[in-house]
Design a protein around this motif. Structure first.
Motif, PDB file in Angstrom:
ATOM      1  N   THR A 286       0.852  -1.186   0.000  1.00  0.00           N
ATOM      2  CA  THR A 286       0.000   0.000   0.000  1.00  0.00           C
ATOM      3  C   THR A 286       0.891   1.239   0.000  1.00  0.00           C
ATOM      4  N   TRP A 337      -2.131  -1.278  -3.605  1.00  0.00           N
ATOM      5  CA  TRP A 337      -3.150  -0.297  -3.224  1.00  0.00           C
ATOM      6  C   TRP A 337      -2.539   1.098  -3.189  1.00  0.00           C
ATOM      7  N   HIS A 339      -3.312   4.810  -1.336  1.00  0.00           N
ATOM      8  CA  HIS A 339      -4.073   5.560  -0.335  1.00  0.00           C
ATOM      9  C   HIS A 339      -3.570   6.992  -0.333  1.00  0.00           C
ATOM     10  N   TRP A 359      -9.128   5.262  -1.096  1.00  0.00           N
ATOM     11  CA  TRP A 359      -8.448   3.964  -1.179  1.00  0.00           C
ATOM     12  C   TRP A 359      -8.745   3.365  -2.555  1.00  0.00           C
ATOM     13  N   ASN A 361      -7.673   0.091  -5.186  1.00  0.00           N
ATOM     14  CA  ASN A 361      -6.967  -1.148  -5.479  1.00  0.00           C
ATOM     15  C   ASN A 361      -6.520  -1.121  -6.947  1.00  0.00           C
ATOM     16  N   PRO A 396      -6.018  -3.571   3.361  1.00  0.00           N
ATOM     17  CA  PRO A 396      -4.985  -2.749   4.000  1.00  0.00           C
ATOM     18  C   PRO A 396      -5.515  -1.720   4.985  1.00  0.00           C
TER      19      PRO A 396
END
Length: 601
Positions: A286, A337, A339, A359, A361, A396
C-alpha cells in the motif's frame, strides 16, 4: 642569507637591551618605581613576559598530566599490532560486562540505550546492539567508522532477552503486590514473526551530501526523524525485507517520485505498508501518497510509471515454480493499493480510515487471507479445537495483528476459559443445550470471535471502522466444517456485525441491563492502546452489580491503560486469571490477557 643574519642580530640586540634595562631597574627604589612607570612603559612591553590567561594555564596543566607514551626500548612500549589487539580485548571485556549488566538490570538498560538512540555512543562500554561511530586511533585522531543503522532498530532493543523487559518486570510487580497473582509470560518465535509493517519513506540522513540521494524505507529512531534501514531486520518476514529492497530501487529509478520531508512538507511518497499472505509468501503493498492538487495531470503520469514498475517487477516471478527458500528471497506482489492521505504535515496518522478517505486497489485481490493454526499446537492438546476452519480477511485499511502466530495462543486461552465457563453453568443447573451469548467490543474483523462460534448461542461483533464489515462477512462465508456430513449454516446464523463503537454499543439498554434477553453472558474487549473509555467502564461496573453469571475477557496491548482500567474494574469485578504474551519480541511491550468475574459470584 643576509636577511637571516640581520634578523639574528636584531634578536641579539633585543636580548642585550633587556639585560641592560633589568640591571638598571635593580638600582631603583620601590617608591621611585611608581614614578617611572609611565616613562618605562614601552620598555616594559619588551621586558615583561606575556601574562598567563586561564586557557594557557589549563593547557600546561593538561600537558603536564598527560600520560607519556612509552618509546621503543622503554618499559610498556607496544607495537601498532599489540595496541590494536589490546583495544580489541578491552572492547570485548566491556561488551561482556555491559551485556551482563543489561540482563540483570533491565530498568537501567532502558535508560542507557534509549538516551543513546539519537546520538551514537562513543564510549568503550557500548551495549551489544549499539555501534560506535567514532574510534580513536593510536595518534589520537578520531577516524570515522561505518555505522550499521539497522542495529539501532528500536524493535530489537531487547531481542537478547525478550521476557525480561522493563514493562514485563513492572507488570509482574503490579499483579504480585496489588492482586496477589502470578503473571506467566508466553513467548513464541523471535525471528520472522512480523507479517505486516508500516514503514516511512525518506532520503537517507547519514549519507554523503555530495553523493546521489539514497532512498531508505524504514523506521524512525526514537524521538527523532532519523530514518533507519530495516531491510535486513530479522523480525520481519523475509518477504517484507525483499519487498523493501525492491521498492527502494524502484523509487530511486522513477523520476518524479520524491520521499516526503517533514520540515518542508514537500514530497509525495510518505509511507508504505507491506502485508504478507503467509500461505503464498506474496506481499500486499500500500502506497501512502500525498497528492498535489495543483499538478494533477503531471502527478497521474508519475503515478502511472511508478505503479507500472512495481507491478512489472513484483509479478515477474509469479507463476514460476520455485523452492520455498528461493521464493522468500524474491519480491512477489499479491496486490497494490494507493491511499491518498493529505493530512497536515505534523499529523502522525499514517492512514485515514474515514468513509470519505481515498483507497484504490490498482492490482490484485482486495484482501489477504490468513488462518490460525489452532489444532496443531502441541502445548494445548488438551483443549477442544474448533470443528471448523475459517479464513480471516484483511484489506490494507483494517487492523491486523502483526504476529498472528503468537496471537493464536491468546485465542486458544480464551477458548479454554469459555469451555470451563460452559461446564460451570451446566453444573449450576443450566440447560446443557443452552449456550452463552457473546459480545465482542473493538472486534475488528472478528479475529477472536469467529473462532468461538461453536461454543456460544449468539455472537455480535462491533467496531467503528467502516472497512471492517466486508472483511467480516467474507470470512464468515469461508467457514468450512471439518466433517463433510455437517453444514456450517447453523454457525453462520449465529453471527452478526454491528458497525458501532464501544460507547454506542454499551448505551443500548438491551445490552447493559442483565434483565434483557439481549444482555451478553460473555463480553470480550480488545481496545486500542489508550484502553477503555470511562463510559464503557461505568456500564461494565453496572452490569457486574446486577448478576453473578458473567465473564469479562480483557485483551490489552497497552499495559499502562490496562493497569488504570483494572484498578477501576476491580470495584465490582474480581481478577480471576492473568497472563502475558510477547507478541513483539525485542520491544518493550506486552499483550495482557485477563479474565474477570463479578465479585458477587
Amino acid at each position: 642569507e643576509e636577511e637571516r643574519k640581520l634578523k639574528k642580530s636584531d634578536d641579539i640586540h633585543i636580548v642585550q637591551k633587556k639585560e641592560k634595562v633589568t640591571s638598571d631597574r635593580s638600582d631603583i627604589k620601590p617608591d621611585e618605581a611608581g614614578k617611572n612607570n609611565a616613562q618605562q612603559d614601552s620598555s616594559r612591553k619588551i621586558i615583561e613576559p606575556r601574562k598567563d590567561d586561564g586557557q594557557n594555564s589549563k593547557k600546561r596543566k593538561r600537558n603536564k598530566n598527560k600520560k607519556k607514551i612509552p618509546q621503543k626500548g622503554e618499559v610498556g612500549f607496544m607495537t601498532p599490532t599489540q595496541l590494536r589487539n589490546a583495544r580489541k580485548r578491552r572492547k570485548k571485556k566491556a561488551d561482556k560486562e555491559s551485556s551482563l549488566q543489561l540482563q540483570s538490570e533491565p530498568e537501567q538498560q532502558s535508560k542507557t540505550i534509549e538516551s543513546d538512540y539519537s546520538m551514537i555512543p562513543e564510549s568503550k562500554a557500548t551495549p551489544p546492539l549499539m555501534n560506535k561511530s567514532l574510534q580513536k586511533g593510536q595518534d589520537g585522531q578520531k577516524k570515522k567508522k561505518k555505522v550499521d543503522m539497522s542495529r539501532l532498530d528500536p524493535s530489537l532493543k531487547y531481542i537478547n532477552n525478550p521476557k525480561s523487559t522493563p514493562i514485563i518486570h513492572r507488570a509482574q510487580e503490579y499483579f504480585r503486590t496489588s492482586h496477589n497473582k502470578e503473571f506467566p509470560i508466553i513467548l513464541g518465535t523471535s525471528k520472522h514473526w512480523r507479517a505486516v509493517s508500516k514503514l516511512a519513506v525518506r532520503y537517507s540522513s547519514t549519507q554523503d551530501t555530495k553523493a546521489k540521494k539514497q532512498v531508505v524505507i524504514g523506521l524512525f529512531a526514537p524521538k527523532s526523524h532519523t530514518i533507519l534501514s530495516v531491510s535486513k531486520n530479522e523480525a520481519h518476514h523475509p518477504s517484507i525485507n525483499s519487498a523493501i529492497l525492491s521498492l527502494e530501487k524502484i523509487v530511486e529509478n522513477t523520476e518524479g517520485v520524491v520521499p516526503y520531508d517533514e520540515k518542508t512538507g514537500l514530497g509525495n511518497l510518505r509511507f508504505v505498508q507491506i502485508q504478507v499472505e503467509q500461505s503464498t509468501l506474496k506481499s500486499q503493498v500500500t502506497l501512502i501518497w500525498k497528492s498535489n492538487q495543483a499538478e494533477k495531470e503531471v502527478e497521474k503520469e508519475i503515478l502511472k510509471r511508478f505503479t507500472d514498475s512495481i507491478i512489472k517487477i513484483g509479478t515477474k516471478n509469479n507463476g514460476k515454480k520455485k523452492k520455498k527458500e528461493k521464493r522468500q528471497s524474491d519480491f512477489n506482489l499479491h496486490s497494490l493499493w494507493l491511499h491518498q492521505n493529505n493530512s497536515w504535515k505534523h499529523s502522525n496518522a499514517i492512514f485515514d480510515i474515514s468513509k470519505n478517505a481515498s483507497w484504490e486497489n490498482l492490482y490484485g485481490p482486495d484482501t489477504v487471507e490468513e488462518s490460525l493454526s489452532m489444532s496443531n499446537n502441541k502445548e494445548n492438546e488438551s483443549y477442544y479445537p474448533p470443528p471448523y476452519s475459517v479464513s480471516l480477511q484483511f484489506s490494507p485499511n483494517v487492523f491486523r495483528q502483526a504476529n498472528l502466530n503468537a496471537f493464536t495462543n491468546i485465542v486458544i486461552s480464551i477458548r479454554k476459559r469459555i469451555i470451563q465457563f460452559n461446564a460451570t453453568r451446566n453444573n449450576n443447573g443450566e440447560d446443557s443445550s443452552s449456550l452463552p451469548s457473546l459480545l465482542e467490543l473493538y472486534g475488528g474483523v472478528g479475529t477472536i470471535g469467529l473462532h468461538l462460534v461453536d461454543l456460544i448461542s449468539r455472537y455480535r461483533c462491533s467496531d467503528e471502522n467502516p472497512h471492517n464489515p466486508p472483511c467480516f462477512h467474507k470470512a464468515l462465508e469461508s467457514i468450512q466444517m471439518d466433517s463433510l456430513l455437517s453444514s456450517p449454516s447453523h454457525l453462520k446464523e449465529k453471527c452478526q456485525y454491528v458497525p458501532k463503537n464501544a460507547e454506542d454499543m454499551m448505551r443500548d439498554r438491551s445490552i447493559s441491563s442483565s434483565k434483557s434477553r439481549n444482555s451478553p453472558d460473555i463480553i470480550i474487549v480488545d481496545p486500542p492502546r489508550k484502553g477503555l473509555e470511562d463510559s464503557v467502564i461505568h456500564k461494565l461496573l453496572d452490569l457486574a452489580s446486577q448478576t453473578t453469571d458473567k465473564l469479562l475477557v480483557y485483551v490489552s496491548c497497552g499495559f499502562d491503560a490496562f493497569q488504570r482500567n483494572c484498578d477501576a474494574l476491580c470495584e465490582k469485578w474480581q481478577l480471576e486469571h492473568v497472563e502475558g504474551h510477547v507478541l513483539f519480541p525485542g520491544s518493550d511491550a506486552i499483550e495482557t490477557l485477563a479474565f474477570f468475574v463479578p465479585k458477587s459470584s
